[in-house]
Enzyme design. Sequence first.
Site, PDB file in Angstrom:
ATOM      1  CB  SER A 225      -0.924   0.002   1.169  1.00  0.00           C
ATOM      2  OG  SER A 225      -1.915   0.892   1.137  1.00  0.00           O
TER       3      SER A 225
ATOM      4  CD  GLU B 124     -10.090   5.471   1.293  1.00  0.00           C
ATOM      5  OE1 GLU B 124      -9.016   4.574   1.218  1.00  0.00           O
ATOM      6  OE2 GLU B 124      -9.882   6.355   1.291  1.00  0.00           O
TER       7      GLU B 124
ATOM      8  CG  HIS C 195      -5.285   0.041  -1.412  1.00  0.00           C
ATOM      9  ND1 HIS C 195      -5.874  -0.953  -0.653  1.00  0.00           N
ATOM     10  CD2 HIS C 195      -4.516   0.804  -0.766  1.00  0.00           C
ATOM     11  CE1 HIS C 195      -5.392  -0.834   0.284  1.00  0.00           C
ATOM     12  NE2 HIS C 195      -4.389  -0.035   0.216  1.00  0.00           N
TER      13      HIS C 195
END
Lengths: 274, 274
Positions: free
Chosen positions: A133, A151, A177
């Site tokens: 990540s 998000e 991601h």
Amino acid sequence: MTVERRRRARGTLILIGGSEDKQGGRMILSEVARRAGDGTLVVATLASERPDYQWQRYQQVFSELGVKRLEHLGAAGREDVVDPRLVKLLEDATAIFFTGGDQVKITSKLGGTPLLTALRERFAEGVLVAGTSAGASAMGEAMLVSRGPEETSHKVEGAFYMTRGLGLVSDLIIDQHFAQRARIERLIGAIAENPGVLGIGIDEDTGVILEPDGRFHVLGAGAVYIADGQGVTHTNVSETSGGHTLCLFDVALHVLNHGTGFDLGSRRPFRAPV
Amino acid sequence: MTVERRRRARGTLILIGGSEDKQGGRMILSEVARRAGDGTLVVATLASERPDYQWQRYQQVFSELGVKRLEHLGAAGREDVVDPRLVKLLEDATAIFFTGGDQVKITSKLGGTPLLTALRERFAEGVLVAGTSAGASAMGEAMLVSRGPEETSHKVEGAFYMTRGLGLVSDLIIDQHFAQRARIERLIGAIAENPGVLGIGIDEDTGVILEPDGRFHVLGAGAVYIADGQGVTHTNVSETSGGHTLCLFDVALHVLNHGTGFDLGSRRPFRAPV
């Protein structure tokens, strides 16, 4: 070792898209553990808001995967990074693993410090460096960072900026991601600004193993996107300010999965021999 | 008109990515209105769960934009579509606009009916056909459809299937709400299955005007993605079943904005003269 060879030698880099399997087959972390061998694996939690939790979690996983010696490289702030004991930690390591969190926490703590110099030296000497990540994103020379909480609204996903990474690999902008957070736009925006750079977007529970020869293999459940802007024939990226929409002609896009790979030298994908 | 010319003649298609501006400058809907001219604009609400609401909304917008004659083509089910008055509606139209909703509602109502034959004939005679969101997707020969509620979890965005569209344009798979719903994966998955087809992903409040010569211009606020699989050198799409990850080498990707366009014949993007 000749001077020539020393100058060109470097370690292996394992870049992971985040949320790698920690309880099942653990394919990616097993590979990190295997390559750490009988030496010391250092877990660097610089990116994390909860460094002790991350350390305990990875300590347990890597112990279960057979790593005998594990050390924690943690630092709440830049003032902690100057501790010479941390440089000593790296000197004894055969592998260094960066956890996730916020990539700016990594670069803002490490940038310009003797600890970063030590990290680069160890990598050049052949030590494995892995990151998941944010810990993967930080490895490039340039690094993508989101503005604000992406998000909660991926409609503003285009909002990003670039800053300097740790520079363990050049000419590569690393995003993670990837499918899960719908980041193709920001990766393409990044290569528009400098088409000489390759964009690499790594899905969750997916990793690439970049060997010293400049070739990488894909490992894991998801996909790895490669966006190559070298053949771009037109873009408006230098003309646009905030509110404008990017255009970009002739990006080469490759979608790689487990069992395939990519050669950074020739900029070509390949199917790995089974 | 010679036979040769009649066979090749066709109308203009305006494909809109959904959520087009209805209250501000209304650039895209103004273009639809302008091209409807003094004739009749038919608003087809076949895709919608709330056809009367959609009709009233577009009736108001298009009236404000100067369209004098507006008609509603609505049908709750396939049994309503056989009504010969609907064919008559199309005969009098200079433009037909398909609202959003569910593209399968369009194709399942229209497929194999005299009304669809009439639509194709009118289009071939030069009538403008426009569609937004589901109304755009339905225009291709093949059509992308999501399995399950994608908005609630775009982690399963890869879950899609293809079915037959209305076929007003061939060799084009049309997707909409593109950046907003993170659909690059499914578009690339679709072209992997048939690299001879071009994938086109249209952002919200963005449209393309596809002229009879096979060239289109981009109009509006967002971007239009073109994924061209013609040069693909490797894919595993025919080998994989549900759980596998797609791989695909050498997709050509173009990101177009307002003021640029694309030639379907040569498969090349272009910058429109100002």
